[in-house]
Design a protein around this motif. Structure first.
Motif, PDB file in Angstrom:
ATOM      1  N   ARG B 147      43.501  37.754  34.044  1.00  0.00           N
ATOM      2  CA  ARG B 147      43.326  36.824  34.559  1.00  0.00           C
ATOM      3  C   ARG B 147      43.369  36.009  35.464  1.00  0.00           C
ATOM      4  O   ARG B 147      42.701  35.500  36.739  1.00  0.00           O
ATOM      5  CB  ARG B 147      44.290  35.338  34.012  1.00  0.00           C
ATOM      6  CG  ARG B 147      43.759  34.295  33.680  1.00  0.00           C
ATOM      7  CD  ARG B 147      45.013  33.815  33.080  1.00  0.00           C
ATOM      8  NE  ARG B 147      44.566  33.951  30.857  1.00  0.00           N
ATOM      9  CZ  ARG B 147      45.121  33.398  30.306  1.00  0.00           C
ATOM     10  NH1 ARG B 147      46.090  32.505  30.334  1.00  0.00           N
ATOM     11  NH2 ARG B 147      45.532  33.873  28.616  1.00  0.00           N
ATOM     12  N   ALA B 148      44.778  36.912  36.459  1.00  0.00           N
ATOM     13  CA  ALA B 148      44.793  36.779  38.365  1.00  0.00           C
ATOM     14  C   ALA B 148      43.967  36.574  38.542  1.00  0.00           C
ATOM     15  O   ALA B 148      43.002  36.372  39.730  1.00  0.00           O
ATOM     16  CB  ALA B 148      45.692  37.222  38.470  1.00  0.00           C
ATOM     17  N   ARG B 149      43.102  38.107  38.500  1.00  0.00           N
ATOM     18  CA  ARG B 149      42.052  38.464  39.486  1.00  0.00           C
ATOM     19  C   ARG B 149      40.892  37.512  39.054  1.00  0.00           C
ATOM     20  O   ARG B 149      40.101  37.483  39.845  1.00  0.00           O
ATOM     21  CB  ARG B 149      42.177  40.016  38.813  1.00  0.00           C
ATOM     22  CG  ARG B 149      42.572  40.982  39.845  1.00  0.00           C
ATOM     23  CD  ARG B 149      42.156  41.905  38.761  1.00  0.00           C
ATOM     24  NE  ARG B 149      42.876  43.623  39.266  1.00  0.00           N
ATOM     25  CZ  ARG B 149      43.289  43.787  40.537  1.00  0.00           C
ATOM     26  NH1 ARG B 149      42.314  44.138  41.316  1.00  0.00           N
ATOM     27  NH2 ARG B 149      44.548  44.535  40.327  1.00  0.00           N
ATOM     28  N   GLU B 150      40.215  36.954  37.752  1.00  0.00           N
ATOM     29  CA  GLU B 150      39.281  36.814  37.890  1.00  0.00           C
ATOM     30  C   GLU B 150      38.658  35.865  38.373  1.00  0.00           C
ATOM     31  O   GLU B 150      38.263  34.607  38.655  1.00  0.00           O
ATOM     32  CB  GLU B 150      39.020  36.134  36.375  1.00  0.00           C
ATOM     33  CG  GLU B 150      38.665  37.253  35.445  1.00  0.00           C
ATOM     34  CD  GLU B 150      39.192  36.570  34.076  1.00  0.00           C
ATOM     35  OE1 GLU B 150      39.798  35.790  33.638  1.00  0.00           O
ATOM     36  OE2 GLU B 150      38.468  38.141  33.683  1.00  0.00           O
ATOM     37  N   HIS B 151      39.925  34.295  38.776  1.00  0.00           N
ATOM     38  CA  HIS B 151      40.144  33.297  38.923  1.00  0.00           C
ATOM     39  C   HIS B 151      40.336  33.561  40.593  1.00  0.00           C
ATOM     40  O   HIS B 151      41.330  32.493  41.515  1.00  0.00           O
ATOM     41  CB  HIS B 151      41.952  32.639  38.608  1.00  0.00           C
ATOM     42  CG  HIS B 151      41.783  31.893  37.839  1.00  0.00           C
ATOM     43  ND1 HIS B 151      42.188  32.312  36.566  1.00  0.00           N
ATOM     44  CD2 HIS B 151      41.010  30.149  37.414  1.00  0.00           C
ATOM     45  CE1 HIS B 151      41.750  31.816  35.477  1.00  0.00           C
ATOM     46  NE2 HIS B 151      41.128  31.078  35.035  1.00  0.00           N
TER      47      HIS B 151
END
Lengths: 353, 151
Positions: B147-151
């Motif tokens: 999720r952090a990478r997607e943001h």
């Protein structure tokens, strides 16, 4: 591929061939030890989970098995020997198994008298003389049976060293179970590693479960048959029960052997026809319990082989290696078939073939 | 006598050599004896750079715990490295691999058979609970990283 690699593989093949030739005498010991280890492995693992090291677990199990064998030997062996001698005497020539002695049996004599009455009423039928010929032929076959059995018993006695070596080899197989498994899988390349693990798990599961289930079933059928035959008053119930339990390993045909042995024992004992029916009924009830309760619960699935295939396998086993191979040929063929099927499926799934 | 002495000692304390497995989150809570039992089913393997560990559609049997090196998966952009577990999602999601894993560098891994691990977890439910908690923590952390990478 370079010459160094080719030379190495040739050398490896030569070493392996040499090892196979050198160790060929102990293959039977190794296979028997592996079977023994497969049967005991879950119990050793169970103890290991409870903080008992594998070596101590194996020793504890050996002591338990030795205790059970000692108890069984002291309790039943003298009786079994007596029953065996009794059965052999019954079936041997010296014990009176000739046409005249058989004709004195009440059941046979009744049939013979009836055949004579038929001969008197229907000229040219000769039923009584044909009956005498049939009994004579059957007697010849049965007279040879004790000698055949005794010959096999002598080979069993000759295998005592075999029996004593198995637990020793099994001790190391059980103690170092994980190490041996890891070493075996260590030989596989990365390409085949996962496939090897799947196959090994399948072998562990199929062979181990099957062997333990068969052992339990042999004991269960042997015990039930002994009790049932004692209840209906058949002589030599323990010996017949054990024979029926062991013969039960052969699907479809094994159960008939136990039943036939019980009925023939009553027949040669000179028991009435009703006793033969009781003996057959007792063995039938044992089979019903085995087929509907013991086998489904313990083994789970039956050996899914066509009766004709079973018959041919038993015959081939008999030709190949006598009684022992008749007993083990069907489970062996079934297990090999299962493993080849799993191997084929997985080779396809891993896109190796 | 030495074996008996070693055994008595081992009842209370297993050698430090097994504690190395605790670097992996899924085994973090296991006791020294549980790690010793786990050691029985762990296989150490090595892969060369560019070697395929598994492909999409292969039967799922082994989970890999990365000791050293980097591995790429075709369904995620980033690489997976040291102390991470490969095949954890597949282990719970089905009988087939959902991705292809290729070693990017020389890789050293611990390989554990799913069947062996499940058998061990069934035999010792407390150990099984600890591993399941570890698996949940690992999956949650993977999801958070994604999720952090997607943001």
């Amino acid at each position: 591929m370079n010459w160094t690699k080719i030379s190495f593989y040739i050398l490896l093949a030569v070493v392996l061939a040499g090892a196979l030739i050198f160790y060929r005498w102990i293959f039977s010991y190794l296979i028997a030890s592996m079977i023994f280890s497969y049967i005991l492995h879950p119990a050793v693992s169970f103890l290991e989970q409870r903080r008992i090291p594998r070596w101590a677990g194996v020793i504890m199990l050996y002591l338990s098995v030795a205790g059970a064998v000692a108890w069984f030997t002291s309790r039943y062996i003298p009786e079994l020997i007596a029953q065996g001698n009794n059965l052999f005497t019954l079936l041997s020539h010296e014990g009176g198994l000739d046409v005249s002695s058989i004709m004195q049996l009440p059941f046979v004599n009744g049939i013979y008298e009836y055949a004579q009455q038929l001969d008197a009423q229907i000229p040219g039928l000769n039923a009584s003389s044909r009956m005498l010929e049939m009994i004579d032929g059957a007697t010849d076959f049965l007279v040879k049976l004790p000698k055949f059995l005794l010959d096999n018993y002598s080979s069993i006695i000759g295998a005592v060293s075999f029996v004593f070596t198995i637990p020793l080899i099994s001790f190391f197989l059980l103690k170092d179970w994980h190490k041996i498994r890891k070493a075996f899988l260590g030989f596989s390349s990365n390409r085949y590693f996962e496939l090897s693990i799947i196959l090994l798990s399948k072998i562990d599961k199929t062979v181990g479960t099957y062997l333990r289930a068969m052992l339990f079933e042999v004991i269960a059928v042997g015990t039930m048959a002994s009790i049932a035959l004692s209840v209906v008053g058949v002589s030599n119930p323990v010996l017949i029960g054990i024979s029926a339990g062991v013969a039960n390993i052969i699907p479809y045909f094994g159960p008939f052997f136990g039943g036939a042995l019980a009925v023939f024992t009553v027949f040669f004992d000179g028991g009435p026809f009703l006793s033969m029916v009781y003996a057959a009924l007792a063995m039938y009830i044992v089979q019903v319990i085995d087929n509907n309760i013991v086998y489904p619960v313990v083994v789970g699935t039956t050996i899914d082989m066509h009766p004709l295939w079973v018959l041919l396998t038993v015959l081939a086993g008999g030709w190949y290696g006598g009684i022992l191979w008749m007993l083990i040929s069907v489970p062996l063929v079934f297990l090999v078939y299962q493993l080849v099927r799993v191997l084929y499926t997985n080779l396809k799934e891993f896109r190796i073939i | 006598m030495k074996s008996i002495y070693d055994w008595l000692i081992s009842l209370f304390h297993k050698p430090q050599m097994y504690l190395g497995y605790r670097v992996f989150r899924i085994f973090q809570e296991l006791s020294s004896y549980e790690l010793y039992l786990l050691h029985g089913i762990v296989h150490q393997r090595s892969f060369k750079a560019n070697e395929v560990l598994y492909e999409t559609g292969y039967p799922m049997e082994v989970i890999y715990l990365i000791i050293e090196g980097e591995i790429s998966l075709n369904d995620v952009e980033h690489q997976i490295g040291k102390d991470k577990v490969l095949g954890l999602w597949d282990m719970f999601s089905g009988a087939k691999r959902n991705s292809t894993a290729i070693a990017q560098t020389d890789v050293s891994v611990y390989a554990i058979s799913r069947s062996d691990l499940m058998e061990l977890m069934e035999a010792r439910p407390r150990l099984g609970m600890k591993i399941l908690q570890g698996c949940c923590a690992e999956i949650v952390q993977d999801a958070l990283i994604l999720r952090a990478r997607e943001h």
